[in-house]
Design a protein around this motif. Structure first.
Motif, PDB file in Angstrom:
ATOM      1  N   UNK A 287       0.816  -1.225   0.000  1.00  0.00           N
ATOM      2  CA  UNK A 287       0.000   0.000   0.000  1.00  0.00           C
ATOM      3  C   UNK A 287       0.849   1.275   0.000  1.00  0.00           C
ATOM      4  N   UNK A 288       2.160   1.160   0.080  1.00  0.00           N
ATOM      5  CA  UNK A 288       3.033   2.349   0.216  1.00  0.00           C
ATOM      6  C   UNK A 288       2.988   3.236  -1.031  1.00  0.00           C
ATOM      7  N   UNK A 289       3.371   4.523  -0.831  1.00  0.00           N
ATOM      8  CA  UNK A 289       3.417   5.488  -1.948  1.00  0.00           C
ATOM      9  C   UNK A 289       4.600   5.226  -2.872  1.00  0.00           C
ATOM     10  N   UNK A 290       5.557   4.479  -2.358  1.00  0.00           N
ATOM     11  CA  UNK A 290       6.759   4.185  -3.139  1.00  0.00           C
ATOM     12  C   UNK A 290       7.792   3.544  -2.240  1.00  0.00           C
ATOM     13  N   UNK A 291       8.862   3.059  -2.857  1.00  0.00           N
ATOM     14  CA  UNK A 291       9.893   2.345  -2.102  1.00  0.00           C
ATOM     15  C   UNK A 291      11.272   2.935  -2.352  1.00  0.00           C
ATOM     16  N   UNK A 292      12.058   2.969  -1.284  1.00  0.00           N
ATOM     17  CA  UNK A 292      13.469   3.327  -1.437  1.00  0.00           C
ATOM     18  C   UNK A 292      14.302   2.126  -1.007  1.00  0.00           C
ATOM     19  N   UNK A 293      14.996   1.524  -1.956  1.00  0.00           N
ATOM     20  CA  UNK A 293      15.866   0.383  -1.656  1.00  0.00           C
ATOM     21  C   UNK A 293      17.272   0.918  -1.410  1.00  0.00           C
ATOM     22  N   UNK A 294      17.740   0.742  -0.173  1.00  0.00           N
ATOM     23  CA  UNK A 294      19.026   1.314   0.254  1.00  0.00           C
ATOM     24  C   UNK A 294      20.032   0.165   0.424  1.00  0.00           C
ATOM     25  N   UNK A 295      21.056   0.188  -0.433  1.00  0.00           N
ATOM     26  CA  UNK A 295      22.068  -0.874  -0.339  1.00  0.00           C
ATOM     27  C   UNK A 295      21.596  -2.181  -0.957  1.00  0.00           C
ATOM     28  N   UNK A 296      20.593  -2.122  -1.775  1.00  0.00           N
ATOM     29  CA  UNK A 296      20.067  -3.291  -2.474  1.00  0.00           C
ATOM     30  C   UNK A 296      19.568  -2.827  -3.837  1.00  0.00           C
ATOM     31  N   UNK A 297      19.818  -3.511  -4.945  1.00  0.00           N
ATOM     32  CA  UNK A 297      20.576  -4.742  -5.081  1.00  0.00           C
ATOM     33  C   UNK A 297      22.088  -4.520  -5.026  1.00  0.00           C
ATOM     34  N   UNK A 298      22.814  -5.536  -4.566  1.00  0.00           N
ATOM     35  CA  UNK A 298      24.265  -5.454  -4.426  1.00  0.00           C
ATOM     36  C   UNK A 298      24.985  -6.471  -5.301  1.00  0.00           C
ATOM     37  N   UNK A 299      24.238  -7.297  -6.018  1.00  0.00           N
ATOM     38  CA  UNK A 299      24.854  -8.226  -6.985  1.00  0.00           C
ATOM     39  C   UNK A 299      23.925  -8.258  -8.205  1.00  0.00           C
ATOM     40  N   UNK A 300      24.471  -8.749  -9.325  1.00  0.00           N
ATOM     41  CA  UNK A 300      23.638  -8.809 -10.531  1.00  0.00           C
ATOM     42  C   UNK A 300      22.425  -9.732 -10.348  1.00  0.00           C
ATOM     43  N   UNK A 301      22.595 -10.920  -9.742  1.00  0.00           N
ATOM     44  CA  UNK A 301      21.400 -11.749  -9.507  1.00  0.00           C
ATOM     45  C   UNK A 301      20.352 -11.035  -8.648  1.00  0.00           C
ATOM     46  N   UNK A 302      20.792 -10.231  -7.673  1.00  0.00           N
ATOM     47  CA  UNK A 302      19.813  -9.467  -6.866  1.00  0.00           C
ATOM     48  C   UNK A 302      19.075  -8.457  -7.745  1.00  0.00           C
ATOM     49  N   UNK A 303      19.791  -7.829  -8.681  1.00  0.00           N
ATOM     50  CA  UNK A 303      19.153  -6.832  -9.564  1.00  0.00           C
ATOM     51  C   UNK A 303      18.113  -7.513 -10.450  1.00  0.00           C
ATOM     52  N   UNK A 304      18.465  -8.693 -10.962  1.00  0.00           N
ATOM     53  CA  UNK A 304      17.516  -9.422 -11.811  1.00  0.00           C
ATOM     54  C   UNK A 304      16.294  -9.846 -10.994  1.00  0.00           C
TER      55      UNK A 304
END
Ligand code: B4P
Length: 191
Positions: free
Chosen positions: A78-95
């Motif tokens: 339900x949030x207005x948006x997300x801030x991912x801090x320190x993530x993703x940290x590897x290519x598999x995490x980004x995918x």
């Protein structure tokens, strides 16, 4: 929805700037570093598995981080948006983040990369270590964190460059100066 990734090497100011960004834009903050430290403090099953990894300055395993992120997004849909801090940290995490956002019908607005020289990063982390009591804020561990960053995390910038979602932000200067640069870039993307 405003969905941001705040990226940068250890000590770049991700945690510091996240506090300002979530207040200003009213979005939810997720620091994988904070979540991991909380799991360790509580000595949960995940925490016990990760503790020595973090103490040596290595990255936590992708599968554990993925579990944390998927659950958190689902719980906070339900949030207005997300801030991912320190993530993703590897290519598999980004995918993986791409897959989760697609499953939830969400899109990443921008990846903001704080960039600054390693000697400044080292100085900041050693200063923080004097008061934080963090076991990973010691010189030899910090050097290993830089190595992990170069070997595994720097590739994440290329991943977002290829998608035209990458913005380089000068991380030198006062907290307010860096915050103004971040805001200017986000507002440009919102226009
Ligand atoms: P994190 O908790 O993400 O934090 P960080 O990289 O240490 O620092 P950050 O960039 O947030 O710097 P800060 O604002 O505090 O990661 C810790 C560890 O968790 C990682 O090494 C890894 O092992 C693990 N981890 C986290 N996420 C993971 C993932 N996705 N996958 C696998 N493992 C993961 O700033 C640093 C210092 O500089 C502070 O003292 C601050 O006050 C100061 N500072 C900030 N801005 C300044 C400015 N403009 N001028 C002067 N000083 C400033």
């Amino acid at each position: 929805m405003l969905n941001l990734v705040l990226f940068g090497p250890p000590g770049a100011g991700k945690g510091t700037q996240s506090e300002n960004l979530v207040k200003h834009y009213g979005i939810l903050h997720l620091s994988t570093g904070e979540v991991i430290r909380a799991e360790i403090a509580k000595q949960t099953k995940i925490g016990l598995q990760i503790q020595s990894v973090i103490e040596h300055g290595n990255l936590a395993p992708d599968n554990l981080v993925e579990e944390i992120i998927r659950n958190w997004i689902k719980e906070n849909r339900q949030a207005k948006g997300f801030l991912f801090d320190g993530y993703p940290r590897t290519e598999p995490q980004a995918e993986h983040l791409e897959d989760i956002l697609k499953d939830e019908n969400l899109k990443l607005t921008r990846m903001l990369s704080l960039e600054l020289p390693q000697d400044v990063l080292m100085q900041r982390l050693l200063e923080r270590g004097k008061i934080s009591g963090r076991s990973d804020d010691k010189e030899d561990v910090i050097l290993n964190r830089f190595k992990e960053y170069e070997e595994k995390t720097a590739a994440v910038a290329k991943f977002y460059q290829a998608k035209n979602l990458y913005s380089k932000i000068d991380g030198l200067g006062s907290v307010d100066e860096v915050f103004s640069r971040l805001k200017a870039e986000i507002d440009r993307c919102l226009d």
